[in-house]
Design an enzyme around this catalytic site. Structure first.
Site, PDB file in Angstrom:
ATOM      1  N   THR A  28      13.932  -3.250   0.868  1.00 32.88           N
ATOM      2  CA  THR A  28      14.696  -4.434   1.283  1.00 32.88           C
ATOM      3  C   THR A  28      15.915  -4.024   2.105  1.00 32.88           C
ATOM      4  O   THR A  28      16.305  -4.724   3.039  1.00 32.88           O
ATOM      5  CB  THR A  28      15.160  -5.284   0.079  1.00 32.88           C
ATOM      6  OG1 THR A  28      15.759  -4.432  -0.884  1.00 32.88           O
ATOM      7  CG2 THR A  28      14.015  -6.035  -0.549  1.00 32.88           C
ATOM      8  N   ASP A 104       4.657   0.384   3.119  1.00 30.97           N
ATOM      9  CA  ASP A 104       5.212   0.365   4.477  1.00 30.97           C
ATOM     10  C   ASP A 104       5.360   1.727   5.137  1.00 30.97           C
ATOM     11  O   ASP A 104       5.744   1.799   6.302  1.00 30.97           O
ATOM     12  CB  ASP A 104       6.571  -0.358   4.455  1.00 30.97           C
ATOM     13  CG  ASP A 104       7.499   0.202   3.380  1.00 30.97           C
ATOM     14  OD1 ASP A 104       7.566   1.439   3.222  1.00 30.97           O
ATOM     15  OD2 ASP A 104       8.156  -0.602   2.684  1.00 30.97           O
ATOM     16  N   HIS A 119      -0.226   1.513  -4.051  1.00 31.80           N
ATOM     17  CA  HIS A 119      -0.886   0.328  -3.499  1.00 31.80           C
ATOM     18  C   HIS A 119      -1.418   0.560  -2.084  1.00 31.80           C
ATOM     19  O   HIS A 119      -1.733  -0.388  -1.377  1.00 31.80           O
ATOM     20  CB  HIS A 119       0.068  -0.867  -3.523  1.00 31.80           C
ATOM     21  CG  HIS A 119       0.459  -1.272  -4.925  1.00 31.80           C
ATOM     22  ND1 HIS A 119       1.640  -1.904  -5.228  1.00 31.80           N
ATOM     23  CD2 HIS A 119      -0.172  -1.093  -6.107  1.00 31.80           C
ATOM     24  CE1 HIS A 119       1.712  -2.124  -6.538  1.00 31.80           C
ATOM     25  NE2 HIS A 119       0.618  -1.622  -7.094  1.00 31.80           N
ATOM     26  N   CYS A 150     -20.516   2.158  12.711  1.00 35.81           N
ATOM     27  CA  CYS A 150     -21.682   1.983  11.837  1.00 35.81           C
ATOM     28  C   CYS A 150     -21.978   0.504  11.586  1.00 35.81           C
ATOM     29  O   CYS A 150     -22.962   0.155  10.935  1.00 35.81           O
ATOM     30  CB  CYS A 150     -21.477   2.711  10.503  1.00 35.81           C
ATOM     31  SG  CYS A 150     -20.475   1.793   9.313  1.00 35.81           S
TER      32      CYS A 150
HETATM   33 ZN    ZN Z   1     -18.407   2.818   9.178  1.00 33.42          ZN
END
Ligand code: ZN
Length: 236
Positions: A28, A104, A119, A150
């Site tokens: 923050t 971040d 996270h 792919c």
């Molecule tokens: Zn892929």
């Protein structure tokens, strides 16, 4: 200098195995509002629509719109004195690891190397089919959902709601915290589980909590400082 900050400074000077565990409050001060607070991302996006596994399957375009907004709001953010102080402590051989709930990348931007991102990171993406990694900011943002060679949908490398934390990251975080001499917990109200439960692995006697408001762990801590992280680390 405040007596508690002086004590933290003394702990830091006498340790070569500090672990820092941080949350939203660390960022923050870099101008990134807590997702949950006013001005935060959850004011503009419903997390159930943009940050869940279900959303990724049903409407990946919406997930990417959120990600692009998040990357843009992060665009101007720079590491603050707290990030830089932690990077310096690592270079000096005092700090073993930063465990963070933030996505971040500001710790790495400040120079920290051993950063355990519970996270994930908004700066990374990967193919949901083959796992190939991609830098999030280089995705073709105007063209809908980015696809891998792919054919798989490229997804952000953040832990979505309905997803477990990464086992490897969690076990490295547990190990670092368990072995830590000094554990500094900063910028988190310690209300988010399972991440908050990690600090229960700490076995030492130098647990410092640095957070603007009180937390459920204040009574367990050996040192409590109700101030901003950047201001505290600017003095140690
Ligand atoms: Zn892929």
């Amino acid at each position: 200098m405040d007596a508690n900050i002086a004590k933290l400074k003394e702990w830091i000077a006498g340790s070569d195995n500090i672990v820092f565990f941080g949350g939203a409050g660390v960022s923050t001060e870099s101008g990134i509002p807590d997702f949950r607070s006013p001005g935060g991302l959850w004011e503009r996006h419903d997390p159930m629509e943009v940050a869940t596994v279900t959303a990724l399957h049903r409407n990946p375009r919406r997930v990417w719109e959120f990600l692009i907004d998040a990357l843009a709001s992060l665009g101007q953010a720079k590491p603050n004195p707290g990030h830089f102080a932690l990077a310096r402590l690592e270079r000096e051989g005092r700090l073993a690891a930063v465990v963070t709930q933030n996505i971040d990348g500001l710790h790495q931007a400040a120079g920290s190397k051993n950063v355990l991102e519970l996270h994930g990171s908004i700066l990374r993406a990967y193919c949901s089919r083959c796992g190939r990694p991609y830098p999030a900011e280089r995705m073709n943002h105007g063209a809908g959902v980015p696809k891998c060679e792919c054919g798989g949908v490229i997804r952000p490398d953040i832990v979505l709601y309905e997803e477990p934390l990464d086992d490897d990251i969690v076990s490295r975080a547990v190990s670092a915290i368990r072995q830590a001499d000094v554990l500094i917990v900063g910028g988190t109200s310690l209300n988010v589980y399972p991440a908050a439960g990690l600090i229960n692995y700490y076995q030492g006697h130098r647990l410092a909590l640095v957070n603007l408001s009180a937390t459920p762990y204040d009574r367990q801590a050996d040192l409590v400082i109700h101030e901003k992280i950047g201001e505290v680390f600017g003095q140690v």
